[in-house]
Design a protein around this motif. Structure first.
Motif, PDB file in Angstrom:
ATOM      1  N   PRO A  79     -10.702   7.746   2.751  1.00  0.00           N
ATOM      2  CA  PRO A  79     -11.303   7.277   4.011  1.00  0.00           C
ATOM      3  C   PRO A  79     -11.099   5.783   4.245  1.00  0.00           C
ATOM      4  O   PRO A  79     -11.019   4.993   3.285  1.00  0.00           O
ATOM      5  CB  PRO A  79     -12.793   7.601   3.823  1.00  0.00           C
ATOM      6  CG  PRO A  79     -12.845   8.636   2.756  1.00  0.00           C
ATOM      7  CD  PRO A  79     -11.708   8.332   1.840  1.00  0.00           C
ATOM      8  N   ASP A  80     -11.010   5.415   5.496  1.00  0.00           N
ATOM      9  CA  ASP A  80     -11.016   4.018   5.942  1.00  0.00           C
ATOM     10  C   ASP A  80      -9.830   3.197   5.441  1.00  0.00           C
ATOM     11  O   ASP A  80      -9.884   1.967   5.447  1.00  0.00           O
ATOM     12  CB  ASP A  80     -12.326   3.328   5.535  1.00  0.00           C
ATOM     13  CG  ASP A  80     -13.550   4.074   6.032  1.00  0.00           C
ATOM     14  OD1 ASP A  80     -13.457   4.712   7.098  1.00  0.00           O
ATOM     15  OD2 ASP A  80     -14.591   4.032   5.355  1.00  0.00           O
ATOM     16  N   ALA A  81      -8.754   3.851   5.013  1.00  0.00           N
ATOM     17  CA  ALA A  81      -7.587   3.136   4.487  1.00  0.00           C
ATOM     18  C   ALA A  81      -6.538   2.857   5.558  1.00  0.00           C
ATOM     19  O   ALA A  81      -5.532   2.202   5.283  1.00  0.00           O
ATOM     20  CB  ALA A  81      -6.952   3.930   3.347  1.00  0.00           C
ATOM     21  N   GLY A  82      -6.770   3.352   6.777  1.00  0.00           N
ATOM     22  CA  GLY A  82      -5.770   3.211   7.829  1.00  0.00           C
ATOM     23  C   GLY A  82      -5.989   1.993   8.701  1.00  0.00           C
ATOM     24  O   GLY A  82      -7.110   1.499   8.853  1.00  0.00           O
ATOM     25  N   ARG A 141       0.847  -1.196   0.000  1.00  0.00           N
ATOM     26  CA  ARG A 141       0.000   0.000   0.000  1.00  0.00           C
ATOM     27  C   ARG A 141       0.884   1.248   0.000  1.00  0.00           C
ATOM     28  O   ARG A 141       0.988   1.969   1.008  1.00  0.00           O
ATOM     29  CB  ARG A 141      -0.934   0.004   1.207  1.00  0.00           C
ATOM     30  CG  ARG A 141      -1.740  -1.289   1.345  1.00  0.00           C
ATOM     31  CD  ARG A 141      -2.779  -1.208   2.438  1.00  0.00           C
ATOM     32  NE  ARG A 141      -3.933  -0.428   1.982  1.00  0.00           N
ATOM     33  CZ  ARG A 141      -5.060  -0.303   2.686  1.00  0.00           C
ATOM     34  NH1 ARG A 141      -5.187  -0.895   3.865  1.00  0.00           N
ATOM     35  NH2 ARG A 141      -6.067   0.409   2.221  1.00  0.00           N
ATOM     36  N   PRO A 142       1.539   1.533  -1.134  1.00  0.00           N
ATOM     37  CA  PRO A 142       2.495   2.652  -1.177  1.00  0.00           C
ATOM     38  C   PRO A 142       1.847   4.015  -0.983  1.00  0.00           C
ATOM     39  O   PRO A 142       2.553   4.997  -0.727  1.00  0.00           O
ATOM     40  CB  PRO A 142       3.119   2.522  -2.567  1.00  0.00           C
ATOM     41  CG  PRO A 142       2.107   1.771  -3.373  1.00  0.00           C
ATOM     42  CD  PRO A 142       1.461   0.816  -2.424  1.00  0.00           C
ATOM     43  N   GLY A 143       0.508   4.091  -1.096  1.00  0.00           N
ATOM     44  CA  GLY A 143      -0.166   5.362  -0.869  1.00  0.00           C
ATOM     45  C   GLY A 143      -0.422   5.662   0.591  1.00  0.00           C
ATOM     46  O   GLY A 143      -0.947   6.721   0.924  1.00  0.00           O
ATOM     47  N   PHE A 149      -9.666   2.706   9.663  1.00  0.00           N
ATOM     48  CA  PHE A 149      -9.571   4.065  10.205  1.00  0.00           C
ATOM     49  C   PHE A 149      -9.301   5.068   9.083  1.00  0.00           C
ATOM     50  O   PHE A 149      -8.659   4.749   8.087  1.00  0.00           O
ATOM     51  CB  PHE A 149      -8.464   4.149  11.253  1.00  0.00           C
ATOM     52  CG  PHE A 149      -8.689   3.225  12.421  1.00  0.00           C
ATOM     53  CD1 PHE A 149      -9.618   3.530  13.398  1.00  0.00           C
ATOM     54  CD2 PHE A 149      -7.989   2.030  12.522  1.00  0.00           C
ATOM     55  CE1 PHE A 149      -9.843   2.679  14.462  1.00  0.00           C
ATOM     56  CE2 PHE A 149      -8.202   1.173  13.587  1.00  0.00           C
ATOM     57  CZ  PHE A 149      -9.134   1.490  14.557  1.00  0.00           C
ATOM     58  N   HIS A 150      -9.759   6.287   9.282  1.00  0.00           N
ATOM     59  CA  HIS A 150      -9.530   7.349   8.302  1.00  0.00           C
ATOM     60  C   HIS A 150      -8.180   8.026   8.569  1.00  0.00           C
ATOM     61  O   HIS A 150      -7.304   8.016   7.711  1.00  0.00           O
ATOM     62  CB  HIS A 150     -10.680   8.359   8.354  1.00  0.00           C
ATOM     63  CG  HIS A 150     -10.669   9.343   7.229  1.00  0.00           C
ATOM     64  ND1 HIS A 150     -11.743  10.148   6.936  1.00  0.00           N
ATOM     65  CD2 HIS A 150      -9.728   9.663   6.322  1.00  0.00           C
ATOM     66  CE1 HIS A 150     -11.454  10.921   5.904  1.00  0.00           C
ATOM     67  NE2 HIS A 150     -10.230  10.655   5.513  1.00  0.00           N
ATOM     68  N   VAL A 151      -8.014   8.617   9.743  1.00  0.00           N
ATOM     69  CA  VAL A 151      -6.739   9.237  10.129  1.00  0.00           C
ATOM     70  C   VAL A 151      -6.330   8.677  11.490  1.00  0.00           C
ATOM     71  O   VAL A 151      -6.746   9.185  12.539  1.00  0.00           O
ATOM     72  CB  VAL A 151      -6.838  10.774  10.178  1.00  0.00           C
ATOM     73  CG1 VAL A 151      -5.520  11.378  10.645  1.00  0.00           C
ATOM     74  CG2 VAL A 151      -7.211  11.335   8.804  1.00  0.00           C
ATOM     75  N   SER A 152      -5.535   7.615  11.480  1.00  0.00           N
ATOM     76  CA  SER A 152      -5.028   7.031  12.730  1.00  0.00           C
ATOM     77  C   SER A 152      -4.199   8.060  13.465  1.00  0.00           C
ATOM     78  O   SER A 152      -3.359   8.736  12.871  1.00  0.00           O
ATOM     79  CB  SER A 152      -4.162   5.807  12.420  1.00  0.00           C
ATOM     80  OG  SER A 152      -4.902   4.805  11.768  1.00  0.00           O
ATOM     81  N   ILE A 180      -2.135   8.897   2.418  1.00  0.00           N
ATOM     82  CA  ILE A 180      -1.565  10.225   2.215  1.00  0.00           C
ATOM     83  C   ILE A 180      -2.540  11.128   1.473  1.00  0.00           C
ATOM     84  O   ILE A 180      -2.601  12.342   1.724  1.00  0.00           O
ATOM     85  CB  ILE A 180      -0.217  10.119   1.467  1.00  0.00           C
ATOM     86  CG1 ILE A 180       0.809   9.374   2.341  1.00  0.00           C
ATOM     87  CG2 ILE A 180       0.314  11.490   1.090  1.00  0.00           C
ATOM     88  CD1 ILE A 180       2.110   9.067   1.651  1.00  0.00           C
ATOM     89  N   ASP A 181      -3.347  10.564   0.569  1.00  0.00           N
ATOM     90  CA  ASP A 181      -4.327  11.371  -0.161  1.00  0.00           C
ATOM     91  C   ASP A 181      -5.664  11.481   0.564  1.00  0.00           C
ATOM     92  O   ASP A 181      -6.655  11.941   0.002  1.00  0.00           O
ATOM     93  CB  ASP A 181      -4.542  10.817  -1.566  1.00  0.00           C
ATOM     94  CG  ASP A 181      -5.209   9.442  -1.579  1.00  0.00           C
ATOM     95  OD1 ASP A 181      -5.526   8.913  -0.484  1.00  0.00           O
ATOM     96  OD2 ASP A 181      -5.415   8.894  -2.677  1.00  0.00           O
TER      97      ASP A 181
END
Length: 298
Positions: A130-133, A103-105, A151-154, A126-127
């Protein structure tokens, strides 16, 4: 992002004037009586003496969000691509674990060690997808465990003094969660809401837990640090001269000083003129003892 009502308290001091883009990750080094902290976006690790205002800094080759000392010597950092051993003399880093290599992003964000020396840290996109954390636990044996996801912003994390609770923040949802925590196994369970921050009161960022079990939270765009009681209710608000405090950690000779990092990223010229100390580190004399930080056991 209006200033809150009420003056900045007399017991708030700027101890490390700086212009960090995104100051973060404060960690008190008890033996050295110095503060370890980072600038995520102008990637650097700082070791600072709040008593003199002097710092030594080393630039990092990628984004760095949290650093802790190692029991064996040296330091481990949560960086953009994973957990790395870092040399604060040369700036050299060595990958220890990369749980999101696919997950390089994504990048790591806030992190710290539990009382057994396991390094916990969360990720985010980084962009701002949502919900990628996710939340990870990096153990002394080199294994990484996925603890929770979606999570959105851990962000800010910490443990209660009795090690029965684990706190974790999703800033984008303005929510601090609490889990049941098992110190021996490192397991967490039963995620539930500890506190939700209303619109207009800032965004919950980094945190520190004191010896009474109260949770201190830096409020991004809130011009303050808020102390929550163990039930999540607001106990105290300490106003600051900057809009974007980012995280906090207890330190000082008697562990009653709360050091608060801050940011100046994305503030306009007018906002910076109104808060010229943005990016600096502040000290709050709380009258409450904090809990000592733990080194990584690996």
């Amino acid at each position: 992002m209006d200033k809150p009502l009420g003056p900045v308290r007399a017991d708030v001091r700027c101890v490390l004037p700086d212009s960090a883009f995104l100051g973060e990750g404060p960690h008190w080094l008890t033996a050295e009586r110095k503060l370890l902290w980072v600038d995520i976006l102008a990637p650097a690790i700082h070791v600072s003496d709040p008593a003199t205002g002097k710092s030594t800094s080393v630039r990092m080759p990628e984004l760095v969000s949290a650093v802790v000392p190692r029991v064996r010597g040296g330091y481990v950092a949560a960086m953009q691509t994973g957990f790395k051993a870092v040399d604060l003399t040369t700036g050299a880093s060595t990958m220890l674990a990369s749980p999101e290599a696919d997950r390089p992003g994504n990048r790591f964000n806030d992190g710290k060690c539990d009382r057994r020396g396991r390094f916990w840290a969360g990720t985010l996109a980084i962009d701002a997808t949502p919900d990628a954390g996710s939340l990870y636990r990096f153990d002394a044996d080199g294994r990484v465990h996925l603890m929770d996801t979606g999570f959105h912003v851990s962000n800010g994390l910490g443990w209660s003094p009795d090690d029965r609770r684990f706190y974790f923040t999703d800033s984008a949802r303005r929510t601090i969660y609490v889990y049941d925590f098992d110190l021996e196994s490192g397991a967490i369970a039963d995620r539930r809401v500890f506190a939700e921050i209303p619109e207009g009161h800032g965004v919950p960022d980094g945190m520190a837990v004191d010896s009474e079990g109260f949770v201190w939270v830096a409020q991004w765009d809130g011009w303050c640090v808020v102390r929550h009681d163990p039930d999540g209710k607001v106990d105290r608000v300490v106003n600051l001269p900057v809009p974007r405090p980012t995280s906090c950690a207890f330190g000082g000779p008697d562990m009653t000083t709360l050091y608060v990092t801050s940011a100046r990223i994305r503030l306009s010229a007018a906002q910076l003129a109104d808060s010229p100390l943005s990016g600096s580190v502040f000290a709050i004399e709380t009258g409450v003892r904090g809990l000592p930080e733990t080194a990584f056991a690996g």
